[in-house]
Design an enzyme around this catalytic site. Structure first.
Site, mmCIF file in Angstrom:
data_model
loop_
_atom_site.group_PDB
_atom_site.id
_atom_site.type_symbol
_atom_site.label_atom_id
_atom_site.label_comp_id
_atom_site.label_asym_id
_atom_site.label_seq_id
_atom_site.Cartn_x
_atom_site.Cartn_y
_atom_site.Cartn_z
ATOM 1 N N CYS A 72 -9.004 -42.495 -2.592
ATOM 2 C CA CYS A 72 -8.956 -41.825 -4.693
ATOM 3 C C CYS A 72 -9.981 -40.697 -3.941
ATOM 4 O O CYS A 72 -11.363 -41.244 -4.245
ATOM 5 C CB CYS A 72 -8.330 -43.101 -5.309
ATOM 6 S SG CYS A 72 -9.004 -42.741 -7.067
ATOM 7 N N CYS A 75 -12.998 -41.471 -7.397
ATOM 8 C CA CYS A 75 -12.922 -43.310 -7.377
ATOM 9 C C CYS A 75 -14.293 -43.318 -6.396
ATOM 10 O O CYS A 75 -15.337 -43.313 -6.684
ATOM 11 C CB CYS A 75 -11.855 -44.106 -6.826
ATOM 12 S SG CYS A 75 -10.489 -44.525 -7.069
#
Length: 309
Positions: A72, A75
């Protein structure tokens, strides 16, 4: 950027697995251990440790759960900010990091639709949440509001604040210029915060902390008033410079990072002179909102260089 979690979530769904997991016996509960031994500000949590590290601990202080994954991109932008703020918190809250690939039941429990998702747990229940990477000033405001709302309910918050206050007596005083700027930011007074950071830079033009903070404040002020309809208006008027800048802010505020960068690079290609410099500076200011090495910034810098030369 935050939204209260509606309804109760049965966090005991993971309890059986946690109870069956082997972990060292403790004389005290997690919150007592934190006071006695200094619980880390950032904890990696699994399905087996969720009950003890998140649910039980949240009876004393808020536990902010960061649901992330290695693949991700956003993230990798958000998690370092949360980790740094947790380290600065003095124990008033704890960050629990959950790898959703390794612990899918936790993500299922919260019915997570996308990551990163951040959920605050207090008193054994989720109370606030937001999704997507956010600018640091907005995250600070979210945490401040969370602590203010829970201070009377969770005894560990005041205990940590009192301990931190006692420790600060022995430390060197903070720079009052930054303190004033941060207080203005916590109160949502972006204009006052910008003025404070500008004054610091007038005295110290190379102060990197003030430079980064000023970029964050400027964007937060624009993002607060960002209009999603600006994107449609800008698409219909590609030569309207103000419309393109407003649309890029709206895209960045809604986590459409590449779209915001691409829009400004295209605008640089179509403009010249002062207009081009204005767009270029707007884009460079946006770059300052992201950590060093963010691949989206790296790609956009290459595209900008190609557009300019």
């Amino acid at each position: 950027m935050s939204a209260a979690m509606a309804g109760a979530v049965d966090l005991s769904a993971l309890k059986n697995k946690a109870d069956n997991a082997s972990r060292p016996p403790a004389a005290n509960g997690p919150a007592d251990d934190a006071a006695a031994t200094g619980t880390p500000a950032v904890i990696d949590v699994t399905e087996a440790t969720f009950q003890a590290e998140v649910v039980d601990r949240s009876m004393q202080v808020p536990v902010v759960v960061d649901l992330w994954a290695e693949w991700c991109g956003p993230c990798k932008q958000l998690s370092p900010v949360l980790e740094r703020l947790a380290q600065e918190s003095g124990g008033t809250w704890v960050l629990a990091k959950v790898d959703v690939d390794a612990n899918p039941r936790i993500a299922q429990l919260f019915q997570v639709q996308s990551i990163p998702t951040v959920i605050a747990i207090a008193g054994g229940q989720p109370v606030e949440a937001f999704a997507g990477a956010q600018p640091e000033p907005q995250i600070r405001q979210w945490i401040t509001a969370l602590l203010d709302a829970l201070r009377e309910q969770l005894p560990g918050i005041q205990a940590a604040e009192q301990a931190a206050g006692a420790a600060e007596v022995e430390e060197e005083p903070e720079d009052p210029r930054f303190t004033a700027a941060e207080e203005a930011l916590d109160n949502g007074d972006f204009a006052a915060a910008e003025t404070a950071y500008r004054q610091i830079l007038e005295a110290e033009p190379n102060n990197e902390q003030a430079q980064a903070a000023l970029a964050q404040v400027r964007f937060s002020a624009r993002a607060e008033n960002a209009d999603p309809a600006a994107i449609e208006r800008a698409d219909a008027a590609p030569d309207d410079l103000d419309a393109q800048l407003a649309a890029s802010d709206a895209e960045l505020a809604t986590q459409q990072v590449e779209a915001a960068f691409d829009r400004l690079v295209r605008t640089v290609k179509r403009t010249s002179g002062d207009d081009r410099n204005r767009v270029r500076q707007h884009l460079i200011d946006m770059f300052e909102l992201f950590p060093d090495g963010d691949p989206r910034v790296t790609n956009a810098r290459r595209a900008l260089a190609s557009a300019l030369f």
